[in-house]
Design a protein around this motif. Structure first.
Motif, mmCIF file in Angstrom:
data_model
loop_
_atom_site.group_PDB
_atom_site.id
_atom_site.type_symbol
_atom_site.label_atom_id
_atom_site.label_comp_id
_atom_site.label_asym_id
_atom_site.label_seq_id
_atom_site.Cartn_x
_atom_site.Cartn_y
_atom_site.Cartn_z
ATOM 1 N N LEU A 180 -8.480 7.786 1.518
ATOM 2 C CA LEU A 180 -7.378 8.650 1.660
ATOM 3 C C LEU A 180 -6.246 8.588 0.593
ATOM 4 C CD1 LEU A 180 -6.954 7.590 5.727
ATOM 5 C CD2 LEU A 180 -7.613 9.707 4.723
ATOM 6 N N GLY A 181 -6.567 7.888 -0.417
ATOM 7 C CA GLY A 181 -5.749 7.798 -1.481
ATOM 8 C C GLY A 181 -4.782 6.659 -1.659
ATOM 9 N N TYR A 182 -5.031 5.707 -0.827
ATOM 10 C CA TYR A 182 -4.077 4.406 -0.842
ATOM 11 C C TYR A 182 -4.326 3.638 -2.063
ATOM 12 C CZ TYR A 182 -2.311 5.470 3.800
ATOM 13 O OH TYR A 182 -1.515 6.144 4.745
ATOM 14 N N GLU A 216 -1.477 11.684 -3.181
ATOM 15 C CA GLU A 216 -2.105 12.802 -2.863
ATOM 16 C C GLU A 216 -3.338 12.850 -3.800
ATOM 17 O OE1 GLU A 216 -1.751 15.126 -0.818
ATOM 18 O OE2 GLU A 216 0.353 14.280 0.263
ATOM 19 N N ARG A 217 -4.482 13.362 -3.492
ATOM 20 C CA ARG A 217 -5.713 13.370 -4.086
ATOM 21 C C ARG A 217 -5.452 13.737 -5.890
ATOM 22 N NH1 ARG A 217 -10.129 12.118 -2.391
ATOM 23 N NH2 ARG A 217 -9.608 12.321 -0.221
ATOM 24 N N GLU A 253 -9.184 3.682 3.659
ATOM 25 C CA GLU A 253 -7.729 3.708 2.976
ATOM 26 C C GLU A 253 -7.756 4.353 1.546
ATOM 27 O OE1 GLU A 253 -4.988 0.568 5.230
ATOM 28 O OE2 GLU A 253 -6.524 -0.267 3.736
ATOM 29 N N GLU A 254 -8.965 3.757 0.886
ATOM 30 C CA GLU A 254 -9.265 4.431 -0.526
ATOM 31 C C GLU A 254 -9.312 5.628 -0.447
ATOM 32 O OE1 GLU A 254 -11.811 2.095 -3.507
ATOM 33 O OE2 GLU A 254 -11.422 0.362 -2.205
ATOM 34 N N ASP A 264 3.770 8.889 -1.743
ATOM 35 C CA ASP A 264 3.991 9.079 -0.463
ATOM 36 C C ASP A 264 4.404 7.940 0.235
ATOM 37 O OD1 ASP A 264 4.358 10.149 2.277
ATOM 38 O OD2 ASP A 264 2.152 10.882 2.511
ATOM 39 N N LYS A 304 0.687 -1.065 0.059
ATOM 40 C CA LYS A 304 -0.080 0.174 0.089
ATOM 41 C C LYS A 304 0.902 1.035 0.032
ATOM 42 C CE LYS A 304 -2.971 -2.045 3.274
ATOM 43 N NZ LYS A 304 -3.466 -1.783 4.477
ATOM 44 N N ARG A 307 0.556 5.729 -0.708
ATOM 45 C CA ARG A 307 -0.559 6.783 -0.474
ATOM 46 C C ARG A 307 -0.138 7.845 -1.486
ATOM 47 N NH1 ARG A 307 -2.557 11.463 1.427
ATOM 48 N NH2 ARG A 307 -0.518 12.172 2.402
#
Ligand code: FES
Length: 111
Positions: free
Chosen positions: A72-74, A50-51, A69-70, A89, A46, A48
């Motif tokens: 949050l961008g994971y 940024e959007r 998590e999805e 990230d 996993k 992350r």
């Protein structure tokens, strides 16, 4: 070509579209934990995004991700294909330093 930046490592690499984040990381010399070697089954890779960069990946393999998590961008690095410039990230990805390769062992005869 797409530019992939891994932070906080501050490493970047240009890759062909369709390359997975895991493949890009390996090419850049960045280690992302991947016990299933990219089979999409362990969920350990996993990362992350940024959007603003989520639109630049084709994310598959969401079965290992929680709904939060999805949001949050994971994404799973082994299944997220890069379609444009992204920043990954890795500040929360901790390397597992406790695993060791067994070099000794015992066997027992079972009658
Ligand atoms: S490496 Fe196992 S799910 Fe990605």
């Amino acid at each position: 070509m797409a530019e992939v930046v891994f932070y906080p490592h501050n490493k970047s690499i240009n890759v062909k579209e369709g390359t997975t984040i895991l493949e890009a990381a390996r090419s850049a010399g960045v280690i992302i934990e991947s016990p299933c070697n990219g089979a999409g089954t362990c969920g350990k890779c996993k990362v992350r995004l940024e959007r603003e960069f989520l639109q630049n990946v084709l994310a598959k393999g969401k079965h290992c991700l929680l709904e939060e998590e999805e949001k949050l961008g994971y994404v799973l690095a082994c299944e997220a294909q890069i379609t444009g410039d992204i920043k990954v990230d890795l500040s929360e990805n901790k390397q597992n330093t406790t695993l060791k390769i067994l070099s000794k062992g015992q066997s027992f005869d079972i009658a």
